[in-house]
Design a protein around this motif. Sequence first.
Motif, PDB file in Angstrom:
ATOM      1  N   GLU A 126       0.841  -1.211   0.000  1.00 32.49           N
ATOM      2  CA  GLU A 126       0.000   0.000   0.000  1.00 32.49           C
ATOM      3  C   GLU A 126       0.869   1.251   0.000  1.00 32.49           C
ATOM      4  O   GLU A 126       0.622   2.214  -0.728  1.00 32.49           O
ATOM      5  CB  GLU A 126      -0.950  -0.013   1.203  1.00 32.49           C
ATOM      6  CG  GLU A 126      -2.138  -0.934   0.946  1.00 32.49           C
ATOM      7  CD  GLU A 126      -2.952  -1.264   2.186  1.00 32.49           C
ATOM      8  OE1 GLU A 126      -2.503  -0.966   3.308  1.00 32.49           O
ATOM      9  OE2 GLU A 126      -4.043  -1.867   2.003  1.00 32.49           O
ATOM     10  N   HIS A 132      -3.860  -0.888  -5.734  1.00 25.58           N
ATOM     11  CA  HIS A 132      -5.043  -0.850  -6.625  1.00 25.58           C
ATOM     12  C   HIS A 132      -4.878  -1.761  -7.839  1.00 25.58           C
ATOM     13  O   HIS A 132      -5.861  -2.102  -8.514  1.00 25.58           O
ATOM     14  CB  HIS A 132      -5.327   0.586  -7.077  1.00 25.58           C
ATOM     15  CG  HIS A 132      -4.246   1.167  -7.941  1.00 25.58           C
ATOM     16  ND1 HIS A 132      -3.059   1.657  -7.427  1.00 25.58           N
ATOM     17  CD2 HIS A 132      -4.156   1.310  -9.290  1.00 25.58           C
ATOM     18  CE1 HIS A 132      -2.289   2.080  -8.416  1.00 25.58           C
ATOM     19  NE2 HIS A 132      -2.937   1.884  -9.572  1.00 25.58           N
ATOM     20  N   LYS A 133      -3.651  -2.165  -8.144  1.00 29.77           N
ATOM     21  CA  LYS A 133      -3.447  -3.053  -9.311  1.00 29.77           C
ATOM     22  C   LYS A 133      -3.654  -4.525  -8.945  1.00 29.77           C
ATOM     23  O   LYS A 133      -3.652  -5.389  -9.818  1.00 29.77           O
ATOM     24  CB  LYS A 133      -2.014  -2.891  -9.850  1.00 29.77           C
ATOM     25  CG  LYS A 133      -1.662  -1.489 -10.302  1.00 29.77           C
ATOM     26  CD  LYS A 133      -0.235  -1.464 -10.840  1.00 29.77           C
ATOM     27  CE  LYS A 133       0.307  -0.049 -10.933  1.00 29.77           C
ATOM     28  NZ  LYS A 133       1.727  -0.024 -11.305  1.00 29.77           N
TER      29      LYS A 133
END
Length: 248
Positions: A126, A132-133
């Motif tokens: 993070e 997010h991927k």
Amino acid sequence: MAGNNEEKQQNKPIGLIDLSHKTLLQSDALYQYILETSVFPREHPCLKELREMTNKHPRNLMATPADEGQLISMLIKLINAKNTMEIGVYTGYSLLSTALALPSDGKVLALDVNREYYELGLPIIEKAGVAHKIDFREGNALPLLDQLLQDENNKGTFDFIFVDADKNNYLNYHKRVIDLVKVGGLIGYDNTLWSGSVAAPPDTPMLNFVRELRDYVIELNKYLAQDSRIEICQLPVGDGITLCRRIN
Ligand code: SAM
Ligand code: CA
């Protein structure tokens, strides 16, 4: 020097490796040279933090070494991979290498039976700004792959798949991921030299886990060598990685 190394290798059971030497190279000094000259100076600070955190974990022998992480990153960029998968995450060194190498809209589907391992590395992933991927799915990878294959739209859609989970299932993974990777895409099977045991006479001293899985790795290597759907290249990086490019 070479003689000393040979003696050291002959007396040591196969599979008995320490963390400073996660490689099949016969010289610790040469491996350290590679790490210190070409790998560590370019390692992302979050990869370094993840590696150092993982070094303190009791199962740390499972982690992808930094030089192999660098190779994975290079491959992903060379083939412009966008849609990727990893089977076998542990604390996430290869996963973070993958996520950092992908473009901002790239994806990695990450499968592991153990979410706790993944959560150890997650705060660092993070911090690196790439969570997010990642689409992490907890569970046994075989049924998860079967579920993916039920949807025809998933077939031939992955640019890169890295397989680094239970070695006794690699052939079962191959039967499935070959249909999920696109023609021209790449599969990487990790640990295909299995501490060098694949070429050792059967009476060689080996740690139990090495002996127990050795035949599966040998069988996989034979199978990949005759599979006309792929081109292969087996590299002595880390514990051996076999790259398979799907050709039909
Ligand atoms: N790629 C990781 C890294 O860079 O640190 C190392 C992966 S470690 C060698 C193997 C992982 O496979 C473990 O985290 C383990 O929980 C997972 N695993 C073992 N059997 C599995 C299975 N049947 N399905 C999914 N994951 C599995
Ligand atoms: Ca591995």
